[in-house]
Motif scaffolding. Structure first.
Motif, PDB file in Angstrom:
ATOM      1  N   PRO A   1       1.924 -12.046  -0.568  1.00 25.45           N
ATOM      2  CA  PRO A   1       1.730 -12.612  -2.542  1.00 25.45           C
ATOM      3  C   PRO A   1       2.067 -13.602  -2.687  1.00 25.45           C
ATOM      4  CG  PRO A   1       2.265 -10.503  -1.013  1.00 25.45           C
ATOM      5  CD  PRO A   1       2.562 -11.396   0.007  1.00 25.45           C
TER       6      PRO A   1
ATOM      7  N   GLU B   1       2.197  -3.935  -0.258  1.00 24.03           N
ATOM      8  CA  GLU B   1       1.119  -4.695  -0.301  1.00 24.03           C
ATOM      9  C   GLU B   1       1.424  -5.494  -1.321  1.00 24.03           C
ATOM     10  OE1 GLU B   1      -2.337  -3.154   1.643  1.00 24.03           O
ATOM     11  OE2 GLU B   1      -0.954  -3.170   3.820  1.00 24.03           O
ATOM     12  N   ASP B   2       1.432  -5.133  -2.610  1.00 21.96           N
ATOM     13  CA  ASP B   2       0.392  -5.283  -3.733  1.00 21.96           C
ATOM     14  C   ASP B   2       1.667  -4.887  -4.713  1.00 21.96           C
ATOM     15  OD1 ASP B   2       0.251  -6.617  -6.618  1.00 21.96           O
ATOM     16  OD2 ASP B   2      -2.189  -5.992  -5.728  1.00 21.96           O
TER      17      ASP B   2
ATOM     18  N   SER C   1       1.291 -10.007 -14.093  1.00 22.20           N
ATOM     19  CA  SER C   1       1.436  -9.957 -12.602  1.00 22.20           C
ATOM     20  C   SER C   1       2.756 -10.577 -12.413  1.00 22.20           C
ATOM     21  CB  SER C   1       0.569 -10.670 -11.624  1.00 22.20           C
ATOM     22  OG  SER C   1       1.469 -10.639 -10.844  1.00 22.20           O
TER      23      SER C   1
ATOM     24  N   LYS D   1       4.019 -12.139 -10.315  1.00 22.56           N
ATOM     25  CA  LYS D   1       3.773 -13.664  -9.801  1.00 22.56           C
ATOM     26  C   LYS D   1       4.553 -14.361 -10.651  1.00 22.56           C
ATOM     27  CE  LYS D   1       0.674 -11.277  -6.518  1.00 22.56           C
ATOM     28  NZ  LYS D   1      -0.433 -11.185  -5.509  1.00 22.56           N
TER      29      LYS D   1
END
Length: 250
Positions: free
Chosen positions: A106, A131-132, A236, A238
Motif C-alpha cells: 500500500p 491488506e487495505d 484515504s 495514504k
C-alpha cells in the motif's frame, strides 16, 4: 470551554479470525456505558482489525529464501520471520544494523513491513497489516452506522517509528469519514503572517492521543475521541505518505 475527551471502549474480548468487529465494539460500548454520537471519532488499533480479517500467519508455513537465510544468520534472527517481512515488501528502503526499513504494497514505509509478533498470543506467529486499511475503516464505519444508527469517523492505527525522532508513536493507517490532513496554507498566524507550509497530519495526532489509552498489555483496542470538529471527507490515509521525490530519507 473547548474540550476534547478520550474514552476507552472496555469489555472487548480477544479477537479471532472471522469475528464481527463492529458487533464486538458495539458490545464494548454497551459494557462501558458510552453511547456514540454524531461527530465522534472511533479509533481502532490495527491488530484487532488484522486478527478479525485473518491477517495472522504461522512461521511454519513459510520456507525462507536464500536472502532471508543469509540475513537471519548475520543478525541472529529467525529466517522464517524475515521471509514473512519480505513477502509483505515491495521495496527495501534501507537494510542496516539488523533493521529492515521497507515499503509495503500500500506504500507505507516502516520497519519490518509492520509485521509484529507482539500480542499474537502464540509463539512463532505474526500479525500482518490489513491488506487495505482504508477499506477496513469504511466497512467498520458503515457497520457501526447500521448497528447503532449513528455516523462517526473511523481511524485504524498502528505504532510506527520516525526517522528523526526516538521512540514510537501511533499513526493513522486507514480512515473513513474525515480528512486526515488539516491544511493551514493560505491562512495567517497571530501576527497576520501568511502560512505557506503548515499542513498538519491531524489523523496522526488523533491516533497518538487515543494511544494514551491503548496500552500494549491493556486490552483496550478501541477509543472514542469526542469534541474535535473534523472535516467530513471520503478519501484515504495514504495521502499522509510523503511522495518519494519529496522524502529526504528515501
Amino acid at each position: 470551554m473547548r474540550t476534547i475527551s478520550l474514552t476507552a471502549v472496555e469489555g472487548i474480548p480477544m479477537v479471532k479470525a472471522g469475528d464481527d468487529l463492529a458487533a464486538l465494539i458495539a458490545k464494548g460500548l454497551d459494557h462501558t456505558g458510552f453511547k456514540l454520537a454524531a461527530g465522534d471519532i472511533l479509533v481502532v488499533c490495527q491488530k484487532v482489525v488484522s486478527k478479525a480479517e485473518g491477517r495472522v500467519v504461522n512461521f511454519k508455513d513459510f520456507e525462507p529464501s536464500e536472502f532471508a537465510k543469509t540475513y537471519a544468520r548475520r543478525w541472529e534472527k529467525d529466517p522464517r520471520a524475515i521471509e514473512i517481512v519480505l513477502r509483505q515488501t515491495s521495496r527495501i528502503v534501507r537494510n542496516d544494523r539488523g533493521v529492515l526499513i521497507v515499503e509495503t504494497g500500500p506504500g507505507w514505509v516502516c520497519a519490518n513491513a509492520g509485521v509484529d509478533e507482539s500480542n499474537s498470543l502464540e509463539d512463532e506467529r505474526a500479525i500482518l497489516l490489513p491488506e487495505d486499511p482504508d477499506a477496513s475503516a469504511r466497512r467498520l464505519r458503515d457497520e457501526i452506522r447500521r448497528r447503532l444508527n449513528v455516523t462517526v469517523a473511523v481511524l485504524i492505527t498502528d505504532t510506527f517509528g520516525r526517522p528523526w525522532r526516538d521512540g514510537l508513536t501511533e499513526i493513522c493507517l486507514g480512515i473513513a469519514g474525515m480528512n486526515p490532513i488539516l491544511d493551514l496554507r493560505g491562512t495567517t498566524d497571530l501576527g497576520g503572517r501568511g502560512l505557506h507550509h503548515t499542513v498538519v497530519a491531524i489523523a496522526d495526532e488523533i491516533a497518538s492521543a487515543a494511544g494514551l489509552l491503548m496500552e500494549k498489555a491493556g486490552a483496550i483496542p478501541a477509543v472514542v475521541v469526542r469534541g474535535y470538529k473534523f472535516e467530513p471527507f471520503e478519501g484515504s490515509a495514504k495521502i499522509l505518505i510523503r511522495p518519494a521525490e519529496a522524502d529526504l530519507f528515501r
